[in-house]
Design an enzyme around this catalytic site. Structure first.
Site, PDB file in Angstrom:
ATOM      1  N   ASP A  31       0.871  -1.169   0.000  1.00 25.63           N
ATOM      2  CA  ASP A  31       0.000   0.000   0.000  1.00 25.63           C
ATOM      3  C   ASP A  31       0.909   1.220   0.000  1.00 25.63           C
ATOM      4  OD1 ASP A  31      -2.031   2.045   0.835  1.00 25.63           O
ATOM      5  OD2 ASP A  31      -3.259   0.275   1.223  1.00 25.63           O
ATOM      6  N   ASN A  35      -4.424   6.708   1.077  1.00 26.05           N
ATOM      7  CA  ASN A  35      -5.770   6.859   1.659  1.00 26.05           C
ATOM      8  C   ASN A  35      -5.926   5.940   2.872  1.00 26.05           C
ATOM      9  OD1 ASN A  35      -8.337   8.115   1.621  1.00 26.05           O
ATOM     10  ND2 ASN A  35      -9.245   6.263   0.751  1.00 26.05           N
ATOM     11  N   ASP A  58       4.180   1.619  -4.052  1.00 20.55           N
ATOM     12  CA  ASP A  58       3.146   2.113  -4.951  1.00 20.55           C
ATOM     13  C   ASP A  58       3.046   1.132  -6.115  1.00 20.55           C
ATOM     14  OD1 ASP A  58       1.940   3.737  -7.160  1.00 20.55           O
ATOM     15  OD2 ASP A  58       2.066   5.326  -5.651  1.00 20.55           O
ATOM     16  N   SER A 124     -16.851  -2.930  -9.554  1.00 17.28           N
ATOM     17  CA  SER A 124     -17.942  -2.222  -8.881  1.00 17.28           C
ATOM     18  C   SER A 124     -19.227  -2.354  -9.682  1.00 17.28           C
ATOM     19  CB  SER A 124     -17.553  -0.740  -8.784  1.00 17.28           C
ATOM     20  OG  SER A 124     -18.666   0.033  -8.453  1.00 17.28           O
ATOM     21  N   TYR A 149     -13.905   7.596 -12.481  1.00 18.31           N
ATOM     22  CA  TYR A 149     -13.685   6.459 -11.578  1.00 18.31           C
ATOM     23  C   TYR A 149     -14.355   5.204 -12.130  1.00 18.31           C
ATOM     24  CZ  TYR A 149     -14.639   3.198  -7.798  1.00 18.31           C
ATOM     25  OH  TYR A 149     -14.773   2.044  -7.063  1.00 18.31           O
ATOM     26  N   LYS A 153     -12.842   1.333 -13.661  1.00 14.66           N
ATOM     27  CA  LYS A 153     -13.273  -0.039 -13.345  1.00 14.66           C
ATOM     28  C   LYS A 153     -13.680  -0.776 -14.610  1.00 14.66           C
ATOM     29  CE  LYS A 153     -12.586   0.239  -8.988  1.00 14.66           C
ATOM     30  NZ  LYS A 153     -11.372  -0.410  -8.475  1.00 14.66           N
ATOM     31  N   PHE A 178     -21.277  -4.265  -4.534  1.00 10.37           N
ATOM     32  CA  PHE A 178     -22.370  -3.317  -4.387  1.00 10.37           C
ATOM     33  C   PHE A 178     -21.952  -2.312  -3.294  1.00 10.37           C
ATOM     34  CE2 PHE A 178     -25.448  -4.279  -7.642  1.00 10.37           C
ATOM     35  CZ  PHE A 178     -24.757  -5.322  -8.240  1.00 10.37           C
ATOM     36  N   ASN A 179     -22.712  -2.030  -2.272  1.00  8.29           N
ATOM     37  CA  ASN A 179     -22.332  -0.916  -1.391  1.00  8.29           C
ATOM     38  C   ASN A 179     -21.819  -1.405  -0.040  1.00  8.29           C
ATOM     39  OD1 ASN A 179     -24.005   0.271  -3.491  1.00  8.29           O
ATOM     40  ND2 ASN A 179     -23.922   2.134  -2.280  1.00  8.29           N
ATOM     41  N   ASN A 199     -19.936   9.097   0.925  1.00  6.88           N
ATOM     42  CA  ASN A 199     -20.849   7.954   0.976  1.00  6.88           C
ATOM     43  C   ASN A 199     -21.790   8.057   2.161  1.00  6.88           C
ATOM     44  OD1 ASN A 199     -17.977   6.392  -0.121  1.00  6.88           O
ATOM     45  ND2 ASN A 199     -19.816   6.423  -1.369  1.00  6.88           N
ATOM     46  N   ARG A 292     -28.482  14.134  -6.309  1.00  7.29           N
ATOM     47  CA  ARG A 292     -27.044  14.232  -6.586  1.00  7.29           C
ATOM     48  C   ARG A 292     -26.820  13.783  -8.035  1.00  7.29           C
ATOM     49  NH1 ARG A 292     -22.958  10.656  -2.912  1.00  7.29           N
ATOM     50  NH2 ARG A 292     -23.895   8.974  -4.121  1.00  7.29           N
TER      51      ARG A 292
HETATM   52  P1  NAD Z   1      -9.603   2.484   0.315  1.00  2.00           P
HETATM   53  O1  NAD Z   1      -9.233   3.810  -0.247  1.00  2.00           O
HETATM   54  O2  NAD Z   1      -9.905   2.394   1.742  1.00  2.00           O
HETATM   55  O3  NAD Z   1      -8.459   1.420  -0.034  1.00  2.00           O
HETATM   56  C1  NAD Z   1      -7.664   1.511  -1.180  1.00  2.00           C
HETATM   57  C2  NAD Z   1      -6.205   1.434  -0.744  1.00  2.00           C
HETATM   58  O4  NAD Z   1      -5.373   1.500  -1.902  1.00  2.00           O
HETATM   59  C3  NAD Z   1      -5.805   2.584   0.182  1.00  2.00           C
HETATM   60  O5  NAD Z   1      -5.197   2.047   1.345  1.00  2.00           O
HETATM   61  C4  NAD Z   1      -4.811   3.393  -0.645  1.00  2.00           C
HETATM   62  O6  NAD Z   1      -3.816   3.986   0.151  1.00  2.00           O
HETATM   63  C5  NAD Z   1      -4.265   2.338  -1.591  1.00  2.00           C
HETATM   64  N1  NAD Z   1      -3.749   2.852  -2.866  1.00  2.00           N
HETATM   65  C6  NAD Z   1      -4.355   3.712  -3.727  1.00  2.00           C
HETATM   66  N2  NAD Z   1      -3.558   3.919  -4.787  1.00  2.00           N
HETATM   67  C7  NAD Z   1      -2.446   3.157  -4.614  1.00  2.00           C
HETATM   68  C8  NAD Z   1      -1.259   2.951  -5.366  1.00  2.00           C
HETATM   69  N3  NAD Z   1      -1.049   3.584  -6.519  1.00  2.00           N
HETATM   70  N4  NAD Z   1      -0.334   2.091  -4.874  1.00  2.00           N
HETATM   71  C9  NAD Z   1      -0.512   1.459  -3.707  1.00  2.00           C
HETATM   72  N5  NAD Z   1      -1.606   1.628  -2.937  1.00  2.00           N
HETATM   73  C10 NAD Z   1      -2.569   2.471  -3.392  1.00  2.00           C
HETATM   74  O7  NAD Z   1     -10.821   1.929  -0.572  1.00  2.00           O
HETATM   75  P2  NAD Z   1     -11.761   0.671  -0.332  1.00  2.00           P
HETATM   76  O8  NAD Z   1     -13.129   1.168  -0.060  1.00  2.00           O
HETATM   77  O9  NAD Z   1     -11.122  -0.291   0.579  1.00  2.00           O
HETATM   78  O10 NAD Z   1     -11.790   0.084  -1.817  1.00  2.00           O
HETATM   79  C11 NAD Z   1     -10.920  -0.940  -2.232  1.00  2.00           C
HETATM   80  C12 NAD Z   1     -11.171  -1.214  -3.700  1.00  2.00           C
HETATM   81  O11 NAD Z   1     -12.535  -1.569  -3.891  1.00  2.00           O
HETATM   82  C13 NAD Z   1     -10.911  -0.011  -4.599  1.00  2.00           C
HETATM   83  O12 NAD Z   1     -10.334  -0.461  -5.814  1.00  2.00           O
HETATM   84  C14 NAD Z   1     -12.297   0.528  -4.849  1.00  2.00           C
HETATM   85  O13 NAD Z   1     -12.382   1.231  -6.065  1.00  2.00           O
HETATM   86  C15 NAD Z   1     -13.119  -0.749  -4.888  1.00  2.00           C
HETATM   87  N6  NAD Z   1     -14.543  -0.536  -4.591  1.00  2.00           N
HETATM   88  C16 NAD Z   1     -14.894   0.098  -3.439  1.00  2.00           C
HETATM   89  C17 NAD Z   1     -16.243   0.329  -3.186  1.00  2.00           C
HETATM   90  C18 NAD Z   1     -16.663   1.073  -1.929  1.00  2.00           C
HETATM   91  O14 NAD Z   1     -17.803   1.529  -1.877  1.00  2.00           O
HETATM   92  N7  NAD Z   1     -15.819   1.185  -0.892  1.00  2.00           N
HETATM   93  C19 NAD Z   1     -17.227  -0.080  -4.078  1.00  2.00           C
HETATM   94  C20 NAD Z   1     -16.821  -0.755  -5.238  1.00  2.00           C
HETATM   95  C21 NAD Z   1     -15.474  -0.969  -5.488  1.00  2.00           C
HETATM   96  N1  UFG Z   2     -26.602   9.757  -0.086  1.00  6.93           N
HETATM   97  C1  UFG Z   2     -27.293  10.756   0.575  1.00  6.93           C
HETATM   98  N2  UFG Z   2     -26.588  11.593   1.370  1.00  6.93           N
HETATM   99  C2  UFG Z   2     -25.240  11.514   1.536  1.00  6.93           C
HETATM  100  C3  UFG Z   2     -24.548  10.477   0.867  1.00  6.93           C
HETATM  101  C4  UFG Z   2     -25.265   9.626   0.049  1.00  6.93           C
HETATM  102  O1  UFG Z   2     -28.510  10.878   0.425  1.00  6.93           O
HETATM  103  O2  UFG Z   2     -24.662  12.330   2.255  1.00  6.93           O
HETATM  104  C5  UFG Z   2     -27.368   8.825  -0.939  1.00  6.93           C
HETATM  105  C6  UFG Z   2     -26.934   8.862  -2.375  1.00  6.93           C
HETATM  106  O3  UFG Z   2     -27.573   9.910  -3.062  1.00  6.93           O
HETATM  107  C7  UFG Z   2     -27.344   7.476  -2.832  1.00  6.93           C
HETATM  108  C8  UFG Z   2     -27.167   6.605  -1.590  1.00  6.93           C
HETATM  109  O4  UFG Z   2     -27.139   7.511  -0.490  1.00  6.93           O
HETATM  110  O5  UFG Z   2     -28.699   7.495  -3.175  1.00  6.93           O
HETATM  111  C9  UFG Z   2     -25.878   5.803  -1.594  1.00  6.93           C
HETATM  112  O6  UFG Z   2     -24.801   6.691  -1.886  1.00  6.93           O
HETATM  113  P1  UFG Z   2     -23.276   6.285  -1.688  1.00  6.93           P
HETATM  114  O7  UFG Z   2     -22.453   7.466  -2.097  1.00  6.93           O
HETATM  115  O8  UFG Z   2     -23.061   5.734  -0.327  1.00  6.93           O
HETATM  116  O9  UFG Z   2     -23.098   5.068  -2.687  1.00  6.93           O
HETATM  117  P2  UFG Z   2     -23.266   4.991  -4.276  1.00  6.93           P
HETATM  118  O10 UFG Z   2     -24.284   3.957  -4.539  1.00  6.93           O
HETATM  119  O11 UFG Z   2     -23.469   6.309  -4.885  1.00  6.93           O
HETATM  120  O12 UFG Z   2     -21.812   4.559  -4.732  1.00  6.93           O
HETATM  121  C10 UFG Z   2     -21.163   3.407  -4.227  1.00  6.93           C
HETATM  122  C11 UFG Z   2     -19.646   3.600  -4.203  1.00  6.93           C
HETATM  123  C12 UFG Z   2     -19.117   3.695  -5.605  1.00  6.93           C
HETATM  124  C13 UFG Z   2     -19.568   2.541  -6.411  1.00  6.93           C
HETATM  125  C14 UFG Z   2     -21.070   2.390  -6.362  1.00  6.93           C
HETATM  126  C15 UFG Z   2     -21.478   1.120  -7.044  1.00  6.93           C
HETATM  127  O13 UFG Z   2     -19.322   4.776  -3.503  1.00  6.93           O
HETATM  128  O14 UFG Z   2     -17.719   3.656  -5.540  1.00  6.93           O
HETATM  129  O15 UFG Z   2     -21.499   2.309  -4.994  1.00  6.93           O
HETATM  130  O16 UFG Z   2     -22.833   0.934  -6.987  1.00  6.93           O
HETATM  131  F1  UFG Z   2     -19.200   2.705  -7.697  1.00  6.93           F
END
Ligand code: NAD
Ligand code: UFG
Length: 338
Positions: A31, A35, A58, A124, A149, A153, A178-179, A199, A292
């Site tokens: 990592d 983030n 990285d 995603s 973003y 993916k 999903f979420n 989120n 949004r």
């Molecule tokens: P996160 O940001 O908590 O974790 C991602 C990690 O990757 C972080 O620790 C960051 O420091 C590291 N990172 C980023 N760029 C890097 C690089 N160039 N080299 C090395 N490390 C790097 O995010 P998360 O929520 O744990 O998500 C993990 C994965 O799942 C991501 O690819 C994200 O896009 C995907 N994903 C997340 C969600 C969600 O809602 N959390 C939904 C769908 C997909």
């Molecule tokens: N929402 C609010 N208020 C907030 C934040 C979110 O009303 O302050 C609502 C959004 O409008 C949405 C729902 O809550 O209707 C969920 O929103 P999130 O931002 O938590 O999640 P999303 O579904 O928009 O997106 C998430 C991840 C993305 C991923 C996607 C895949 O953040 O990375 O799911 O479905 F791509």
């Protein structure tokens, strides 16, 4: 042999490392901590009682990656590392393409140079765009994405699909999350967003802990039963266990395997807010705000392929997700900062 977990200090990665170590798998985490915090790994170690080998590397750093693959006997990779903020990706598309796509291309090249051709990739549900069917199966056609973003993916799925087609020695598992919400039940690891959360769940927990005043619910005029958007919220530990199932799937040499990870249940924003208040006996002030941009009204999975092909299904309900999210936030109001 060890599983290389890129982005293993992040939210989903850290929970996955816990579940892998608890089941006896050896892991190595890389990592760049852009983030996340190294403290996460100490917390993981406290949960599992095992050391987490960590390289501050990285994925865009070819020399750094070469060192990792030379030092450890890696047999597969779970690839979480990437930037993930939708809004930021609109403002900084170059940074997102360079980090997510550029970084993954370097990773894939170093992997093949070392004869490692098994990868699980964090995709995603965003690749389904405004989905053409509900619930969404893996056969649902991908749609144009609404932000860079999402495109990273979608494009990375295509890149890995093409690489696997050209060289069938590769096994590529594309997991469409999903979420994810919730946290490990110890309350010691969890989601730790920088700045104002994008989120829903981290925003709710920050209101609950007093860091934000009021939750804005984006839109109450959608064509849904209560007018707010519907999503498929999944407990992050269930998601982590989905990766354990995917590691087992790799042993069957599946070639290309695409799979949704969700519960199959859609909840509205108001359902989540109400469940949070009930589970934790708290009041969350909220108001309705404009929609949004980019939000799709309804998005939830058909997770039956994961059950059929990997024997995986979710265990934790929305109440547990809400309880664990709050347990994490209230014990760590400032995340991993002291
Ligand atoms: P996160 O940001 O908590 O974790 C991602 C990690 O990757 C972080 O620790 C960051 O420091 C590291 N990172 C980023 N760029 C890097 C690089 N160039 N080299 C090395 N490390 C790097 O995010 P998360 O929520 O744990 O998500 C993990 C994965 O799942 C991501 O690819 C994200 O896009 C995907 N994903 C997340 C969600 C969600 O809602 N959390 C939904 C769908 C997909
Ligand atoms: N929402 C609010 N208020 C907030 C934040 C979110 O009303 O302050 C609502 C959004 O409008 C949405 C729902 O809550 O209707 C969920 O929103 P999130 O931002 O938590 O999640 P999303 O579904 O928009 O997106 C998430 C991840 C993305 C991923 C996607 C895949 O953040 O990375 O799911 O479905 F791509």
């Amino acid at each position: 042999m060890a599983i290389l977990v890129t982005g293993g200090a992040g939210y989903i990665g850290s929970h996955t490392v816990v579940e892998l170590q608890n089941r006896g798998y050896d892991v190595v985490v890389i990592d760049n901590l852009q983030n996340s915090s190294e403290k996460v790994l100490g917390r993981v170690e406290a949960i599992t009682g095992k050391k987490v080998p960590f390289c501050l590397t990285d994925i865009r750093d070819r020399i750094g990656l070469e060192e990792v693959f030379s030092k450890y006997e890696i047999d597969s990779v779970i690839h979480f590392a990437g930037l993930k903020a939708v809004g930021e990706s609109v403002a900084k598309p170059w940074e997102y393409y360079e980090n997510n796509i550029g970084g993954t291309l370097v990773l894939l090249d170093v992997m093949r140079r070392h004869g490692v051709k098994d990868i699980i990739f964090s995709s995603s549900a965003t690749v389904y765009g405004d989905p053409l069917e509900i619930p969404i199966t893996e056969n649902c056609p991908k749609q144009p994405c609404t932000n860079p973003y999402g495109w990273t993916k979608s494009m990375l799925e295509q890149i890995m699909t093409d690489i696997q087609a050209a060289d069938p020695e590769w096994n590529v598992v594309l997991l469409r999350y999903f979420n994810p919400i919730g946290a490990h039940e110890s309350g010691t690891i969890g989601e730790n967003p920088n700045g104002i959360p994008n989120n829903l769940m981290p925003y709710i927990t920050q209101v609950a802990v007093g860091k934000r005043e009021i939750l804005n619910i984006f839109g109450n005029d959608y064509d849904t039963p209560d007018g707010t958007c519907i999503r498929d919220y999944i407990h992050v530990v269930d998601l982590a266990l989905g990766h354990v199932a995917a590691i087992k799937k790799l042993q069957e040499n599946p070639g290309l395997f695409v799979c949704n990870l969700g519960t199959g249940i859609g909840y509205s924003v108001l359902d989540v807010v109400n469940a949070f208040m009930e589970a934790n006996n708290l009041t969350i002030p909220y108001r309705f705000a404009p929609r949004r941009p980019g939000d799709v009204p309804v998005n939830y999975s058909d997770p039956s392929k994961a059950l059929r092909e990997m024997g995986w299904k979710t265990q934790f309900d929305l109440r547990k997700m809400c309880a664990d999210s709050w347990n994490w936030q209230k014990n760590n109001p400032n995340g991993y900062e002291d």
